[in-house]
Scaffold this motif. Structure first.
Motif, short mmCIF file in Angstrom:
data_model
loop_
_atom_site.label_atom_id
_atom_site.label_comp_id
_atom_site.label_asym_id
_atom_site.label_seq_id
_atom_site.Cartn_x
_atom_site.Cartn_y
_atom_site.Cartn_z
N GLU A 75 0.82 -1.21 0.00
CA GLU A 75 0.00 0.00 0.00
C GLU A 75 0.86 1.27 0.00
N ARG A 115 3.66 0.10 -4.47
CA ARG A 115 2.74 0.11 -5.63
C ARG A 115 3.53 0.25 -6.93
N ARG A 171 -7.59 -4.08 -6.80
CA ARG A 171 -6.72 -3.06 -7.41
C ARG A 171 -5.69 -3.69 -8.33
#
Length: 509
Positions: free
Chosen positions: A165, A170, A216
């Motif tokens: 996160e 990412r 995601r």
């Protein structure tokens, strides 16, 4: 995904290089498969966890080949590749920079420690609640810059968990997706994704935030033309729930249930699973890991002291494990749990063929059921060659999983392909990969504790037929197929005779 059989293979262990593996696929397997899961080929492919501890996840290990070699395979077969989302090697450039510079490193936020997740400290209850598939707590003391920190290491001390996160976390994952998409990969397998999100006061395994993360990463993958396969070992009800939120999920309950059914002659538990299991599943009997049992057993203890029932009772799971040890003449016992350096709590280490005592008929029945249940079947390279346990490799490395990771030379592959049981298995794979019935509708026909019939019908008028009949008590089994000159039937031991009756090219991969 192509609705055909996909092979799972280590390029270093079947061929030696990516290019040589591609040549073996084309010459030895041909249209019996439509895809291949190439197990980690990143730098290095031979680390502490057989490639699942990448130092550089965006680089092909030059000892194996190049990205162009991956593209060449993808021109003939759909390629699945592992994306290790939970951790990276402690020898990676990013983590080495953190070790040297501490919080001054731009990669410092990328890695998790005890204090990252528990900034106010952790109680004994907090720590014992964390789920880990191995004994002990998931932390390793390390000198990070000028500080001593407890870094989060779910699997080994050389695999440091990523804060997926964080901004650098990412960016790291998106960089991997870009590399895979550019190499012609079709599907990414999210390795150990169940452990990727940690929250204080939870099990840190498959919590609600994990599903949000999967959403995601799936969206990012889909944007790049990649499908996503989620790898999670857990209670069967969790798998059913997970399947509603992902592209593909593994059917890890099928392998132990088939063993239980073949050992006992009682198909009750298997029948129940076939009625509730998700259909967007990759079916497997064997993988690079061991034979999982947690997926068919009872769930984790709840806060109220209760435990969800499994597809098998604790007694049945224990009997299953002991029967595997008996049929392998104790070989699996030498490779499982504390007997070897692999200490995973939920698996038995053995080849599937050896777990069935080298019984050709039982093995072909298990494969036929795998191919006939809904989903896309994957066959591990050792299983495709009906391989036995590699006790020499186990003795040499002391790693339990190596019992099922034999290193085949190209000549050895060609020799194994001539064995009768492998010839019949290849015929089953070719039928599953090419017969048009498997593009139609599935039916679970007559089925009880002692016998089962699985049928597929395709075509505008249902003219394409594939049917499997199994008697669990007698182990009699046969396949009936529609062919150019009418329906044909053969016992599993002679299913290769059916392939000769099928028209060539009846279905593309």
């Amino acid at each position: 995904m192509r609705n055909s059989v996909h092979l799972i293979v280590y390029t270093a262990r079947m061929g030696g290089t990516i290019r040589q593996t591609g040549e073996l696929l084309r010459s030895g397997f041909g249209d019996a498969i439509g895809g291949v899961h190439l197990l980690p080929y990143f730098t290095p492919f031979d680390g502490v966890d057989a490639g699942f501890d990448p130092v550089d996840h965006t680089a092909v290990d030059p000892r194996l080949g190049t990205w162009e070699d991956i593209r060449n395979i993808s021109r003939d077969y759909q390629v699945t590749t592992d994306m290790i989302v939970n951790h990276v090697s402690s020898h990676s450039a990013q983590f080495r920079d953190v070790l040297a510079r501490g919080q001054d490193s731009p990669f410092a936020p990328m890695f998790l420690s005890l204090s990252t997740v528990f900034p106010d400290g952790a109680t004994e209850d907090d720590l014992t609640r964390i789920y880990r598939p191995r004994p002990g707590l998931p932390f390793t003391a390390m000198r990070v810059g000028a500080e001593k920190r407890l870094m989060w290491t779910t699997f080994t001390s050389e695999q440091v968990d990523i804060d997926v996160e964080s901004e650098p976390g990412r960016a790291y994952l998106l960089q991997i997706l870009d590399a895979l998409a550019g190499a012609g990969v079709s599907l990414v397998r999210l390795d150990a994704v169940g452990y990727a999100i940690k929250r204080a006061g939870t099990t840190c395994f498959m919590i609600p935030q994990t599903f949000a993360f999967i959403d995601r990463i799936r969206a990012a993958a889909n944007e790049r033309g990649l499908e996503v396969l989620v790898e999670v070992h857990s209670h069967y009800e969790d798998q059913v729930r997970i399947a509603t939120q992902v592209d593909w999920v593994y059917d890890f309950a099928l392998p132990p249930l088939l063993l239980h059914t073949l050992f006992t002659g009682d198909g009750t538990a298997l029948l129940h699973w076939l009625r509730v299991r998700p259909h967007n599943a990759m079916t497997v009997l064997d993988t690079h890991d061991g034979i999982g049992v947690i997926d068919a057993g009872p769930g984790e203890l709840r806060a109220d002291g209760t435990r969800p029932d499994g597809l098998l009772t604790p007694g049945q799971v224990e009997a299953l494990v002991e029967e595997i040890h008996r049929r392998t003449r104790g070989e699996s016992r030498q490779a499982t749990g504390a007997a070897a350096s692999n200490l995973d709590l939920y698996q038995v280490n053995s080849t599937y063929y050896a777990a069935l005592g080298g019984d050709d008929q039982a093995y072909l029945i298990a494969r036929a059921v795998q191919f006939f249940v809904p989903g896309v079947p994957q066959v591990y390279y050792v299983g495709a060659l009906a391989g036995g346990n590699d006790m020499d490799l186990l003795a040499a490395t002391g790693v339990g999983r190596d019992i099922n990771r034999h290193r085949y030379t190209p000549e050895e592959v060609r020799c194994e392909l001539r064995r009768p049981v492998v010839r019949e298995l290849m015929a089953l794979m070719r039928i599953r990969s090419t017969h048009p019935a498997f593009d139609g509708e599935f039916s679970l026909l007559s089925a009880d504790a002692t016998a089962m019939s699985l049928e597929w019908r395709g075509g505008d008028r249902g003219e394409h037929l594939a049917r499997l009949d199994v008697d669990w008590r007698t182990r009699e089994a046969s396949i009936r197929l529609s062919a150019a000159d009418g329906p044909v039937t053969a016992p599993l031991s002679k299913v290769s005779a059916l392939v000769a009756r099928l028209p060539h090219g009846v279905r593309t991969r």
